[in-house]
Write a protein that holds these residues in place. Structure first.
Motif, mmCIF file in Angstrom:
data_model
loop_
_atom_site.group_PDB
_atom_site.id
_atom_site.type_symbol
_atom_site.label_atom_id
_atom_site.label_comp_id
_atom_site.label_asym_id
_atom_site.label_seq_id
_atom_site.Cartn_x
_atom_site.Cartn_y
_atom_site.Cartn_z
ATOM 1 N N PRO A 189 0.827 -1.215 0.000
ATOM 2 C CA PRO A 189 0.000 0.000 0.000
ATOM 3 C C PRO A 189 0.853 1.252 0.000
ATOM 4 O O PRO A 189 2.046 1.222 0.334
ATOM 5 N N GLN A 190 0.256 2.363 -0.387
ATOM 6 C CA GLN A 190 0.956 3.639 -0.330
ATOM 7 C C GLN A 190 1.245 3.997 1.128
ATOM 8 O O GLN A 190 0.363 3.921 1.984
ATOM 9 N N ASP B 290 1.008 6.134 3.543
ATOM 10 C CA ASP B 290 0.445 7.419 3.960
ATOM 11 C C ASP B 290 0.240 7.514 5.457
ATOM 12 O O ASP B 290 -0.246 8.524 5.966
ATOM 13 N N THR C 220 -1.874 6.033 7.376
ATOM 14 C CA THR C 220 -3.258 5.939 7.858
ATOM 15 C C THR C 220 -3.697 4.507 8.103
ATOM 16 O O THR C 220 -4.725 4.291 8.739
ATOM 17 N N SER C 221 -2.968 3.525 7.599
ATOM 18 C CA SER C 221 -3.389 2.131 7.710
ATOM 19 C C SER C 221 -2.739 1.454 8.898
ATOM 20 O O SER C 221 -1.565 1.707 9.220
ATOM 21 N N ALA C 222 -3.503 0.594 9.558
ATOM 22 C CA ALA C 222 -2.946 -0.229 10.633
ATOM 23 C C ALA C 222 -2.172 -1.417 10.092
ATOM 24 O O ALA C 222 -1.543 -2.143 10.855
ATOM 25 N N PHE C 223 -2.221 -1.613 8.761
ATOM 26 C CA PHE C 223 -1.552 -2.748 8.139
ATOM 27 C C PHE C 223 -0.686 -2.264 6.980
ATOM 28 O O PHE C 223 -0.947 -2.569 5.816
ATOM 29 N N PRO C 224 0.384 -1.505 7.282
ATOM 30 C CA PRO C 224 1.180 -0.913 6.206
ATOM 31 C C PRO C 224 1.980 -1.918 5.387
ATOM 32 O O PRO C 224 2.452 -1.590 4.299
ATOM 33 N N ASP D 45 0.708 -5.075 4.685
ATOM 34 C CA ASP D 45 -0.209 -6.063 4.134
ATOM 35 C C ASP D 45 -0.287 -5.891 2.620
ATOM 36 O O ASP D 45 -0.447 -4.772 2.115
ATOM 37 N N GLU E 12 -1.508 -5.753 -1.177
ATOM 38 C CA GLU E 12 -2.715 -5.311 -1.854
ATOM 39 C C GLU E 12 -2.726 -5.870 -3.273
ATOM 40 O O GLU E 12 -1.664 -6.055 -3.883
ATOM 41 N N PRO F 11 -12.321 -3.576 -2.978
ATOM 42 C CA PRO F 11 -11.297 -3.307 -1.968
ATOM 43 C C PRO F 11 -9.984 -3.975 -2.352
ATOM 44 O O PRO F 11 -9.958 -4.970 -3.084
ATOM 45 N N ASP G 99 -7.950 -5.815 -0.817
ATOM 46 C CA ASP G 99 -7.644 -7.162 -0.338
ATOM 47 C C ASP G 99 -8.578 -8.217 -0.908
ATOM 48 O O ASP G 99 -8.517 -9.381 -0.514
#
Length: 392
Positions: free
Chosen positions: A113-114, A116, A118-122, A124, A126, A168, A170
Motif C-alpha cells: 500500500p501507499q 500514507d 493511515t493504515s494499521a496494516f502498512p 499487508d 494489496e 477493496p 484485499d
C-alpha cells in the motif's frame, strides 16, 4: 488443460515462465527453486479460494516472499566481471502470478500500500491489478476483463464497460465477481483454480493419522495429509479400480492391501475402517501402526493417484520421500496412468524418478540457479512460451 504458469518476483523466481504438458516433471538439485515454484502454484490456487492476501501474510508477507536480488542482473554481473550489488529501487515491489489454459488465463499483481501512515496494516499486500484473458497470454487484444486498483472494466464486444462497484484492495475479482450470467469468464477461472489439488504433506511418521482406523464414509479424494487413507482406498475399490490398486501394490511391494471395516457403537452405527497389508511369509496381515514409512507413503500415493474423482490439475511435491529407488518405476507408471485421466505435475529432486517419468512420457522441466535466480534449463528466448504481464 493448463498450458503455461508464470511467476515473477517470488523468492528466487525473478521471472519464470513454465510450459506444462499433460504430464510434466520438474527436477533439479536442492536449492534451485523447485519448492518456490510449487509454493507459487499454491499461492496462485489460493486466488480461486479468495484467500490470496491472507496466505501471503501467513507466509511472511511480501517482505519475506519477494525477489531478494537486484532489480536487474547485467551481463557483466552474470559473467562475473563485476560484483552483484544492490541499487536504489526504481520499480515498485511486485509479486506477479499467472496461468493460461486452453480456454482462459488469469494474472494477478500484488504490491504494497501507499505509505500514507493511515493504515494499521502498512505491510499487508494489496491486489494492484488482475486480468482475465483468452489465448496464451494477456495481450491487450485478448483481455476479457481488467482490474486496475479498485476499478474493474469488462470487454463488451469492441467496447469496454466499467463495472459499478469498486473493489477493496484485499479482495480478488475471483471472490467478488461470482455471477455466471454477468462475468462467466471470471467464474470459469475461479473454478479452474479451485479444482487444483496439491500433495506435499502426506504423513507417514509414527503419529500419522493414516496409521489409525478412520470413519467409514465414501472418500472421493485423499486428504492433503493422507488422514483418510482407509476410506479413500475402499472408495477406489468400490468404484471399480480395485484391480489397478492391487496391481500397483503387488508390483511395488509384492503385497496385497485390504481395507477392513469394524462396526462400533452397536447395530446400524457408523463403522471405522483400517488398512491391512498381506505380505508373503507372514501368518497375519500387518496393520497401520506396523507399516514402514516407505510402505505407508506408497499406499498414500496410490490413494492420491487412483482417486475416482480427479482434479483439473494434480500437483505432487517430492513423492520420492521415504521411498526406496526400486519403487520409482512403479510409481512413475502410477503417475502416467493418472495423467490419462487428468493433468499431472510432479516436482522432484530425485533424478532416477525424473528419468522414470520421462520414460513414461512426461515432459521434463529442469531448473538451475544463477546468481540466486531460478532459470529453466535449455530454454532460450524463443523456446519460452510467450507471456505478457499487464501494467498497473
Amino acid at each position: 488443460m493448463i498450458t503455461t504458469v508464470a511467476i515473477s518476483g517470488y523468492r528466487s523466481l525473478r521471472d519464470v515462465v513454465v510450459p506444462l504438458g499433460r504430464l510434466t516433471v520438474v527436477s533439479g538439485a536442492n536449492g534451485v527453486g523447485k519448492s518456490n515454484l510449487y509454493r507459487g502454484l499454491r499461492l496462485l490456487a489460493s486466488s480461486g479460494r479468495g484467500s490470496l492476501v491472507r496466505d501471503v501474510a501467513e507466509s511472511g508477507g511480501l517482505a519475506a516472499l519477494r525477489w531478494a536480488g537486484p532489480e536487474h542482473l547485467s551481463r557483466a554481473m552474470r559473467a562475473g566481471e563485476v560484483a552483484v550489488t544492490g541499487t536504489r529501487r526504481r520499480q515498485p515491489v511486485r509479486l506477479l502470478l499467472g496461468v493460461a489454459s486452453d480456454e482462459l488465463g488469469y494474472t494477478v499483481d500484488l504490491g504494497l500500500p501507499q505509505p500514507d501512515g493511515t493504515s494499521a496494516f502498512p505491510n499487508d499486500a494489496e491486489i494492484k491489478s488482475e486480468s482475465v484473458f483468452a489465448g496464451p497470454c494477456a495481450r491487450q487484444a485478448s483481455l476479457l476483463l481488467e482490474r486496475t486498483g479498485p476499478r474493474v472494466r469488462q470487454r463488451d464486444g469492441r467496447t469496454w464497460e466499467t463495472l459499478a462497484a469498486p473493489l477493496p484492495a484485499d479482495r480478488s475479482i475471483l471472490a467478488e465477481l461470482v455471477d455466471p450470467r454477468t462475468t462467466p469468464e471470471v467464474v470459469g477461472v475461479r473454478r479452474m483454480l479451485e479444482g487444483w489439488r496439491f500433495y506435499d504433506h502426506l504423513r507417514a511418521d509414527p503419529g500419522a493419522p493414516a496409521r489409525r482406523p478412520q470413519v467409514a464414509t465414501r472418500t472421493w479424494a485423499l486428504a492433503d495429509d493422507g488422514g483418510d487413507l482407509a476410506p479413500a482406498l475402499a472408495t477406489i475399490v468400490e468404484q471399480g479400480m480395485g484391480r489397478q490398486l492391487d496391481d500397483a501394490v503387488a508390483q511395488a511391494l509384492d503385497s496385497r492391501v485390504e481395507v477392513r471395516e469394524v462396526a462400533v457403537g452397536g447395530q446400524g452405527a457408523l463403522g471405522v475402517m483400517d488398512v491391512l497389508v498381506h505380505q508373503p511369509g507372514l501368518l497375519r496381515p500387518v496393520s497401520g501402526p506396523e507399516l514402514s514409512e516407505g510402505t505407508l507413503r506408497y499406499l498414500l500415493l496410490c490413494a492420491a493417484l487412483l482417486a475416482p474423482r480427479m482434479p483439473e490439475l494434480l500437483v505432487v511435491n517430492e513423492p520420492e520421500t521415504s521411498l526406496h529407488p526400486r519403487l520409482f518405476p512403479p510409481l512413475a507408471q502410477l503417475v502416467a496412468d493418472a495423467a490419462e485421466r487428468t493433468q499431472v505435475l510432479v516436482v522432484t529432486h530425485a533424478a532416477p524418478l525424473a528419468e522414470a517419468l520421462a520414460r513414461a512420457g512426461a515432459e521434463h522441466i529442469g531448473l538451475a540457479k544463477d546468481l540466486g535466480e531460478t532459470l529453466v534449463e535449455g530454454r532460450g528466448r524463443f523456446e519460452t512460451p510467450a507471456w505478457v504481464w499487464p501494467g498497473r
